[in-house]
Design a protein around this motif. Structure first.
Motif, PDB file in Angstrom:
ATOM      1  N   GLN A 170       0.828  -1.209   0.000  1.00  9.57           N
ATOM      2  CA  GLN A 170       0.000   0.000   0.000  1.00  9.57           C
ATOM      3  C   GLN A 170       0.861   1.256   0.000  1.00  9.57           C
ATOM      4  O   GLN A 170       0.531   2.249  -0.668  1.00  9.57           O
ATOM      5  N   GLU A 171       1.952   1.219   0.727  1.00 11.34           N
ATOM      6  CA  GLU A 171       2.853   2.368   0.744  1.00 11.34           C
ATOM      7  C   GLU A 171       3.485   2.590  -0.624  1.00 11.34           C
ATOM      8  O   GLU A 171       3.648   3.739  -1.065  1.00 11.34           O
ATOM      9  N   VAL A 172       3.821   1.513  -1.313  1.00  8.62           N
ATOM     10  CA  VAL A 172       4.382   1.632  -2.665  1.00  8.62           C
ATOM     11  C   VAL A 172       3.368   2.276  -3.600  1.00  8.62           C
ATOM     12  O   VAL A 172       3.687   3.201  -4.361  1.00  8.62           O
ATOM     13  N   ALA A 173       2.120   1.799  -3.565  1.00 15.28           N
ATOM     14  CA  ALA A 173       1.084   2.357  -4.431  1.00 15.28           C
ATOM     15  C   ALA A 173       0.854   3.838  -4.142  1.00 15.28           C
ATOM     16  O   ALA A 173       0.721   4.651  -5.066  1.00 15.28           O
ATOM     17  N   SER A 174       0.818   4.216  -2.864  1.00 14.58           N
ATOM     18  CA  SER A 174       0.593   5.620  -2.501  1.00 14.58           C
ATOM     19  C   SER A 174       1.751   6.501  -2.961  1.00 14.58           C
ATOM     20  O   SER A 174       1.545   7.611  -3.472  1.00 14.58           O
ATOM     21  N   SER A 175       2.976   6.016  -2.788  1.00 16.96           N
ATOM     22  CA  SER A 175       4.136   6.804  -3.205  1.00 16.96           C
ATOM     23  C   SER A 175       4.162   6.995  -4.717  1.00 16.96           C
ATOM     24  O   SER A 175       4.471   8.092  -5.209  1.00 16.96           O
ATOM     25  N   VAL A 176       3.841   5.941  -5.468  1.00 14.05           N
ATOM     26  CA  VAL A 176       3.811   6.055  -6.927  1.00 14.05           C
ATOM     27  C   VAL A 176       2.736   7.048  -7.362  1.00 14.05           C
ATOM     28  O   VAL A 176       2.964   7.869  -8.266  1.00 14.05           O
ATOM     29  N   GLU A 177       1.580   7.014  -6.723  1.00  9.20           N
ATOM     30  CA  GLU A 177       0.499   7.944  -7.076  1.00  9.20           C
ATOM     31  C   GLU A 177       0.916   9.395  -6.865  1.00  9.20           C
ATOM     32  O   GLU A 177       0.694  10.260  -7.722  1.00  9.20           O
ATOM     33  N   VAL A 178       1.559   9.677  -5.723  1.00 11.63           N
ATOM     34  CA  VAL A 178       1.968  11.057  -5.423  1.00 11.63           C
ATOM     35  C   VAL A 178       3.043  11.532  -6.396  1.00 11.63           C
ATOM     36  O   VAL A 178       2.963  12.632  -6.964  1.00 11.63           O
ATOM     37  N   ARG A 179       4.055  10.718  -6.629  1.00 16.65           N
ATOM     38  CA  ARG A 179       5.159  11.132  -7.495  1.00 16.65           C
ATOM     39  C   ARG A 179       4.712  11.245  -8.950  1.00 16.65           C
ATOM     40  O   ARG A 179       5.172  12.135  -9.685  1.00 16.65           O
ATOM     41  N   LEU A 180       3.830  10.352  -9.372  1.00 19.53           N
ATOM     42  CA  LEU A 180       3.345  10.429 -10.752  1.00 19.53           C
ATOM     43  C   LEU A 180       2.523  11.694 -10.981  1.00 19.53           C
ATOM     44  O   LEU A 180       2.612  12.321 -12.038  1.00 19.53           O
ATOM     45  N   GLN A 181       1.730  12.084 -10.000  1.00 19.72           N
ATOM     46  CA  GLN A 181       0.960  13.327 -10.125  1.00 19.72           C
ATOM     47  C   GLN A 181       1.890  14.533 -10.161  1.00 19.72           C
ATOM     48  O   GLN A 181       1.640  15.505 -10.893  1.00 19.72           O
ATOM     49  N   GLU A 182       2.968  14.493  -9.395  1.00 22.90           N
ATOM     50  CA  GLU A 182       3.936  15.589  -9.426  1.00 22.90           C
ATOM     51  C   GLU A 182       4.560  15.721 -10.816  1.00 22.90           C
ATOM     52  O   GLU A 182       4.747  16.837 -11.322  1.00 22.90           O
ATOM     53  N   LEU A 183       4.871  14.598 -11.444  1.00 18.40           N
ATOM     54  CA  LEU A 183       5.426  14.653 -12.797  1.00 18.40           C
ATOM     55  C   LEU A 183       4.399  15.179 -13.802  1.00 18.40           C
ATOM     56  O   LEU A 183       4.743  15.951 -14.703  1.00 18.40           O
ATOM     57  N   CYS A 184       3.143  14.771 -13.662  1.00 20.53           N
ATOM     58  CA  CYS A 184       2.093  15.265 -14.571  1.00 20.53           C
ATOM     59  C   CYS A 184       1.933  16.774 -14.436  1.00 20.53           C
ATOM     60  O   CYS A 184       1.751  17.481 -15.442  1.00 20.53           O
ATOM     61  N   ASP A 185       1.989  17.280 -13.208  1.00 22.09           N
ATOM     62  CA  ASP A 185       1.900  18.731 -13.012  1.00 22.09           C
ATOM     63  C   ASP A 185       3.122  19.441 -13.597  1.00 22.09           C
ATOM     64  O   ASP A 185       3.009  20.544 -14.144  1.00 22.09           O
TER      65      ASP A 185
END
Length: 325
Positions: A170-185
């Motif tokens: 779950q921590e891996v999934a949450s970290s990927v979601e946050v970092r991927l959104q940062e890259l999209c922004d």
């Protein structure tokens, strides 16, 4: 003769005029059909005029300039989209079917402790800005796919294989979601990440039996630890309660002895004050009180005078009188 008359009756000008009208009708119909565009309820139309962004149209019936002057791209801005990694859905439904063959290159990753793991995940996203989605990044879908794979490899590479396979999913999934959104922004691709889901995380097939054996050993260890903690929780509180009880009894005994000693000291001081005022009377009273306590505790009593000549036997002196007597 008939064929010659038929050829004579056909007028070339009439044929050219008729064909011209047909061509004009086809041209007009083609223009009408190419200019009418229907945008779905979950879509947004982006109109490009001569290769340049012109406007954005809402769902419904819309018109554009035909014959390539204007073109329209329909962007599903109200629909949740997804990208699959390490597998593909072959048939969606109540019981969906998946295929993992041929996708090992994008799912096989190296963990922080130099172990291999096979990670399958899904990225769910929405298009929030159709202009940015089309013009800020070339091939936004492919770019998002490359970004997702890169971020997942980085996050998995910062953790051990046990964390990725067990407690850290779950921590891996949450970290990927946050970092991927940062890259999209940062890339301004007009995409919002809704969720990253780890579909399945397994060790590679050649080493899967060894990993299963390690997991069973870890589970057995956790079971033994839980049993030991349960025994600890059962014994230690009881011992603490008994120790607390002993301490309270000792404190009560000490308090009793101290209070009795203080009482005896106060009694002695009061007796001494009485002795100072009347020594003879006090000594006589102490003697009588002492004899009153001592005599009931001895057996047969014989009273004699000071010289020992006369004996005074006291009959029934050691018998306890009943309430009737």
């Amino acid at each position: 003769m008939e064929e010659e008359n038929f050829r004579i009756n056909i007028n070339p000008d009439w044929i050219r005029k008729y064909l011209g009208k047909i061509a004009l009708g086809i041209f007009i119909l083609a223009g009408i059909f190419s200019s009418v565009k229907t945008v779905g309820p979950e879509e947004e139309g982006v109109v490009i005029q001569l290769g340049q962004f012109n406007r954005t149209v809402q769902p419904g019936l819309n018109f554009i300039i035909p014959y390539g002057v204007e073109t329209m791209y329909k962007i599903p801005v109200q629909r949740q989209l997804k990208q699959e990694f390490g597998f593909r859905t072959t048939q969606a439904g109540i019981e969906s079917e998946y295929s993992t063959s041929g996708f090992g290159e994008e799912s096989l990753m190296l963990t922080g402790d130099l172990n291999l793991t096979d990670v399958e995940w899904v990225v769910q996203y929405r298009i929030t800005d159709s202009y940015r989605y089309l013009f800020k990044v070339r091939n936004a879908e492919k770019t998002l796919r490359d970004m997702s794979e890169s971020v997942m490899r980085k996050v998995v590479g910062d953790r051990t294989v046990n964390e990725v396979l067990t407690v850290g999913r779950q921590e891996v999934a949450s970290s990927v979601e946050v970092r991927l959104q940062e890259l999209c922004d940062e890339y301004e691709n007009g995409i919002r990440i809704d969720q990253v889901v780890l579909q399945d995380v397994n060790p590679p097939e050649p080493v899967k039996p060894s990993f299963n054996a390690v997991n069973e050993a870890q589970q057995e260890r956790e079971t033994l630890i839980n049993q030991a903690e349960a025994e600890y929780n059962r014994v230690i509180p009881r011992a603490r309660g008994e120790a607390e009880q002993t301490i309270q009894l000792a404190e009560a005994f000490a308090l009793n002895r101290v209070n009795r000693a203080k009482g005896e000291a106060e009694r002695f001081n009061a007796l001494y004050a009485s002795y100072v005022k009347a020594p003879e009377v006090t000594k006589q009273r102490i003697y009588l009180e002492t004899m009153e306590k001592v005599l009931p505790k001895i057996g047969n009593k014989i009273i004699v005078d000071e010289k020992g000549n006369n004996v005074l036997p006291l009959l029934n002196i050691d018998k306890v009188k009943t309430p009737q007597q």
